[in-house]
Write a protein that holds these residues in place. Structure first.
Motif, short mmCIF file in Angstrom:
data_model
loop_
_atom_site.label_atom_id
_atom_site.label_comp_id
_atom_site.label_asym_id
_atom_site.label_seq_id
_atom_site.Cartn_x
_atom_site.Cartn_y
_atom_site.Cartn_z
N ALA A 9 -10.39 -8.25 4.84
CA ALA A 9 -9.22 -7.42 5.13
C ALA A 9 -9.18 -6.23 4.20
O ALA A 9 -9.85 -6.20 3.16
CB ALA A 9 -7.94 -8.24 5.00
N THR A 10 -8.36 -5.25 4.58
CA THR A 10 -8.05 -4.12 3.73
C THR A 10 -6.54 -4.03 3.59
O THR A 10 -5.81 -4.09 4.59
CB THR A 10 -8.59 -2.80 4.32
N THR A 46 -3.27 -1.90 2.47
CA THR A 46 -2.79 -0.53 2.26
C THR A 46 -1.31 -0.57 1.89
O THR A 46 -0.51 -1.18 2.60
CB THR A 46 -2.97 0.32 3.53
N TYR A 81 3.45 -3.33 1.95
CA TYR A 81 2.04 -3.09 2.24
C TYR A 81 1.68 -3.65 3.61
O TYR A 81 2.41 -4.46 4.19
CB TYR A 81 1.13 -3.70 1.16
N ARG A 82 0.55 -3.21 4.11
CA ARG A 82 0.02 -3.68 5.39
C ARG A 82 -1.38 -4.22 5.17
O ARG A 82 -2.18 -3.61 4.45
CB ARG A 82 -0.02 -2.53 6.41
N ILE A 83 -1.68 -5.36 5.77
CA ILE A 83 -3.01 -5.95 5.69
C ILE A 83 -3.69 -5.84 7.05
O ILE A 83 -3.16 -6.33 8.05
CB ILE A 83 -2.96 -7.43 5.25
N GLN A 84 -4.82 -5.17 7.08
CA GLN A 84 -5.59 -5.01 8.31
C GLN A 84 -6.81 -5.91 8.24
O GLN A 84 -7.68 -5.74 7.38
CB GLN A 84 -6.02 -3.56 8.51
N ARG A 85 -6.88 -6.88 9.15
CA ARG A 85 -8.00 -7.81 9.17
C ARG A 85 -9.26 -7.13 9.67
O ARG A 85 -9.21 -6.27 10.55
CB ARG A 85 -7.67 -9.01 10.07
N GLN A 86 -10.39 -7.56 9.13
CA GLN A 86 -11.68 -7.00 9.54
C GLN A 86 -12.15 -7.66 10.83
O GLN A 86 -11.88 -8.83 11.07
CB GLN A 86 -12.71 -7.21 8.44
#
Length: 238
Positions: free
Chosen positions: A223-224, A226, A233-238
């Motif tokens: 994840a990344t 931001t 914050y926001r977590i974007q899964r890969q």
């Protein structure tokens, strides 16, 4: 009650309050450590941060009640209630070596949904003034294989605010990050170092490392993270 007592005896652990193991600091309930001593006797120094991590993983996971097995295990609910987190610093010294601090743990776990340990922001190393140390890794265990918590993420950011996003070493710049070791084993009396989760505040990367054969490690960014503002914050899964 008897079932819990027999389980504690079978697990080889004391369920009542007891003196912490050598190398572990446990303040009385309601008190917090201002500093944590270093280096950890009998460990280090290490020429690379990888050496320090490889040494720290089994050391932390073998501490009393550091692992709870797998969530599907019959005794997992009880093991979870008895489990504890241990935390420590990997820090860089003017001798151009990496060291482990003593381990910190908490006497009381007051939230049944999570486990935590209060790691002081400052390492007290007699041979070096505090301002000469570089703070590299916040180490701790998770009693089973679960990802980094909201508290883990926010604590890492807070420590980066205190110590900086990276440390200059003789091998180059090393980013400050938080590490959560885990074991996949069913038997908490014989934990295996199977991997760790890592969050790097400087890049936003959330990474899962897993142990492979012949001492190799597999790295996968999962994840990344931001930051949207100072608190969200926001977590974007890969």
């Amino acid at each position: 009650m008897w079932r819990s007592l027999l389980f504690c005896m079978a697990w080889g652990l004391g369920c009542a309050a007891s003196r912490p193991p050598v190398g572990v600091v446990q303040p009385p309930p309601g008190e917090r450590l201002e500093r944590i001593a270093g280096p950890l006797p009998g460990y280090g120094p290490y020429p690379t941060y990888s050496d320090a991590l490889i040494a720290a993983c089994p050391l932390i996971l073998k501490q009393p009640q550091a692992t709870a097995g797998r969530p599907g295990d019959q005794e997992f609910p009880l093991r979870w209630r008895l489990s504890k987190e241990y935390c420590a610093w990997v820090y860089y010294t003017p001798d151009q070596q990496f060291e482990l601090s003593m381990l910190a743990t908490s006497a009381v776990q007051d939230d049944p949904r999570k486990r935590s340990c209060a790691l002081p922001a400052v390492v007290e190393a007699p041979r070096h003034p505090p301002e000469s140390l570089g703070y590299v890794f916040i180490l701790h265990n998770h009693p089973f294989e679960n990802e980094l918590s909201d508290f883990d993420i926010r604590f890492a950011v807070a420590m980066a605010d205190v110590h900086g996003l990276s440390v200059n070493t003789r091998a180059g710049s090393v980013p400050l990050s938080i590490i959560a070791f885990f074991s996949k084993g069913h038997d908490p009396t014989q934990p295996t170092c199977d991997g760790f989760f890592q969050y790097v505040p400087g890049t936003g990367q959330i990474i899962r490392w897993t142990a492979q054969e012949k001492g190799r490690w597999q790295r996968k960014q999962i994840a990344t993270l931001t930051w949207l503002d100072d608190t969200n914050y926001r977590i974007q899964r890969q």
